[in-house]
Design a protein around this motif. Sequence first.
Motif, PDB file in Angstrom:
ATOM      1  N   ASP A 161      75.054  66.343   4.741  1.00 42.58           N
ATOM      2  CA  ASP A 161      76.316  67.372   5.315  1.00 42.58           C
ATOM      3  C   ASP A 161      77.592  67.127   4.437  1.00 42.58           C
ATOM      4  OD1 ASP A 161      75.311  68.426   7.551  1.00 42.58           O
ATOM      5  OD2 ASP A 161      74.949  66.395   8.531  1.00 42.58           O
ATOM      6  N   GLY A 162      77.400  67.983   3.374  1.00 41.95           N
ATOM      7  CA  GLY A 162      78.613  67.797   2.353  1.00 41.95           C
ATOM      8  C   GLY A 162      79.274  69.021   2.567  1.00 41.95           C
ATOM      9  N   LEU A 163      80.108  69.266   1.667  1.00 38.50           N
ATOM     10  CA  LEU A 163      81.041  70.389   1.474  1.00 38.50           C
ATOM     11  C   LEU A 163      80.325  71.737   1.166  1.00 38.50           C
ATOM     12  CD1 LEU A 163      84.012  68.764  -0.595  1.00 38.50           C
ATOM     13  CD2 LEU A 163      83.889  68.957   1.802  1.00 38.50           C
ATOM     14  N   ILE A 164      79.034  71.551   0.621  1.00 42.57           N
ATOM     15  CA  ILE A 164      78.618  72.792   0.438  1.00 42.57           C
ATOM     16  C   ILE A 164      76.929  72.529   0.828  1.00 42.57           C
ATOM     17  CG2 ILE A 164      77.315  74.422  -1.427  1.00 42.57           C
ATOM     18  CD1 ILE A 164      79.938  74.166  -2.844  1.00 42.57           C
ATOM     19  N   ARG A 165      76.637  73.260   2.027  1.00 42.69           N
ATOM     20  CA  ARG A 165      75.339  73.124   2.568  1.00 42.69           C
ATOM     21  C   ARG A 165      74.324  74.100   2.075  1.00 42.69           C
ATOM     22  NH1 ARG A 165      77.036  70.864   7.796  1.00 42.69           N
ATOM     23  NH2 ARG A 165      75.451  72.180   8.862  1.00 42.69           N
ATOM     24  N   LEU A 166      72.828  73.636   2.202  1.00 44.87           N
ATOM     25  CA  LEU A 166      71.804  74.580   1.816  1.00 44.87           C
ATOM     26  C   LEU A 166      70.934  74.835   3.072  1.00 44.87           C
ATOM     27  CD1 LEU A 166      70.605  72.265  -1.342  1.00 44.87           C
ATOM     28  CD2 LEU A 166      72.577  74.028  -1.374  1.00 44.87           C
ATOM     29  N   ASP A 167      71.686  75.148   4.342  1.00 40.13           N
ATOM     30  CA  ASP A 167      70.878  75.194   5.437  1.00 40.13           C
ATOM     31  C   ASP A 167      69.958  76.578   5.487  1.00 40.13           C
ATOM     32  OD1 ASP A 167      72.797  73.272   6.034  1.00 40.13           O
ATOM     33  OD2 ASP A 167      73.309  73.863   8.034  1.00 40.13           O
ATOM     34  N   ASP A 168      70.738  77.565   4.685  1.00 42.58           N
ATOM     35  CA  ASP A 168      69.895  78.862   4.950  1.00 42.58           C
ATOM     36  C   ASP A 168      68.887  78.991   3.809  1.00 42.58           C
ATOM     37  OD1 ASP A 168      71.584  79.636   6.984  1.00 42.58           O
ATOM     38  OD2 ASP A 168      73.068  80.402   5.696  1.00 42.58           O
ATOM     39  N   LEU A 169      68.642  77.903   2.940  1.00 44.54           N
ATOM     40  CA  LEU A 169      67.618  78.234   1.815  1.00 44.54           C
ATOM     41  C   LEU A 169      66.369  77.844   2.664  1.00 44.54           C
ATOM     42  CD1 LEU A 169      68.886  76.338  -1.340  1.00 44.54           C
ATOM     43  CD2 LEU A 169      69.086  78.881  -0.665  1.00 44.54           C
ATOM     44  N   LEU A 170      65.400  78.675   2.220  1.00 41.86           N
ATOM     45  CA  LEU A 170      64.120  78.495   2.845  1.00 41.86           C
ATOM     46  C   LEU A 170      63.500  77.137   1.946  1.00 41.86           C
ATOM     47  CD1 LEU A 170      62.345  82.204   2.867  1.00 41.86           C
ATOM     48  CD2 LEU A 170      63.194  80.585   4.900  1.00 41.86           C
ATOM     49  N   ALA A 171      62.709  76.123   2.944  1.00 38.66           N
ATOM     50  CA  ALA A 171      62.188  75.172   2.071  1.00 38.66           C
ATOM     51  C   ALA A 171      60.852  74.877   2.419  1.00 38.66           C
ATOM     52  CB  ALA A 171      63.125  74.067   2.157  1.00 38.66           C
TER      53      ALA A 171
END
Length: 431
Positions: free
Chosen positions: A130-140
């Motif tokens: 949960d940092g300053l830039i999140r990767l939530d929307d990247l498919l993984a």
Amino acid sequence: MARGACPALDAPMLTGDGYLSRIALIDAITPDQLAALCSLSIAHGNGMLDISARGNLQIRGLTLASAAELEADVRALDLPLREGLAVEWSPLAGLETGVDPRPLGLTIMEAARTLRGSLAPKLSVVLEIDGLIRLDDLLADIRLVAAANAGWNVFLGGTRQTGRGIGCVSDENAADCVAALLDHFASLGPKTRGRQIDMSSLPENVQHHLKPATPLHRLPQQSLFGLFAVSHRTHALRIALPFGQIKAKALAEFAQQAEGFCIESIRPAPDHSLIVFGHEKACANLHGVAEQVGLIVKGDDPLRQIDACPGSPSCNSARLETHALGRFAASETPTLFDGSLRLHLSGCAKGCAHPTPSPLALIGTENGSHLVFCGKTTDTPIKHLAPTAEKAALAALARLIETTRRDGETNHDCLVRLGPGGIAAALGEGP
Ligand code: SF4
């Protein structure tokens, strides 16, 4: 290159403007190294450089021969190249406070080396804090999200919101758990993706690492842009490439000025962005240079809400001038862009810039263009637009929203309420 394949430095992909080579990095590079990559783009390619939605550098307009020369020249730069499995983490990892996902990521990459050729080429592992830039929307295919106290919650497929949780693994066992999952993927065949995994038949060597999921931090999603502090001594300037693309000459000028301002390092980042790191004054000085060379410097710039492939005239398959239309939309119909409504402009139905569904998509065809609502470029259009009618259609959509949006509604809510019929009707007569 087969469908489902993924371009790499040693595996260029044929596109509408020649071969494309992807340069994936696991760490920041120096301004001089970025300038050198720009020079290689001019020497070997068509002088255009991309940063993809996942934050990878791409050099375009290559031939097979020049792609091989590019590979040799890039390797000579001694960059922190990512080889093999795509394991991704925040571009601020190691600089901001909190969990540093890099050691785990490197261990997973090492474990995956033996599986090369047995895993789907586009398979990815995302390590999320949960940092300053999140990767939530990247498919993984596999997503590990740092839990509130310790350990990682594990998800298969999708985004952070849509991935299927399978439990929580301790910090000590996280690498072994992911390695066992990757073995399982490989055993099911080289096309297996996270979204296809049968949750009820996970192998024992995965299950014995897992405990019930633990609470996540659940901080509001944030993705900082512009100038911000990363730590007490390091500042960052995050800017973006319009439509994910820039002339290598312009980016080289930016990199040279960054070197002159004593910027410490630069890193390509998700959402077609670039982050420079250094002292606050150096980053602030570079802000004006970024604007001069055509980079996006404001987080709310409508250009950030438009996905557009190179389009016409760059791509031989294109039937739409995507970049010109995107600039028109950003400057003349800003009402469309309240943050809820991404616009996808695609030169043809291939949909290179945004393969997944978009709220609004305009797709070039042999005879005008298609308007798709909440779908992929290949979905049934709600309207066929005559050639050159796209600007008028965007203006009509903006007017429709201005006149019908209710209090508290987003643009997206408004269009969903009106439905395909209401939207198509507002665009006038015709099919
Ligand atoms: S989507 Fe765009 S870049 Fe991709 S092939 Fe079609 S026109 Fe070319």
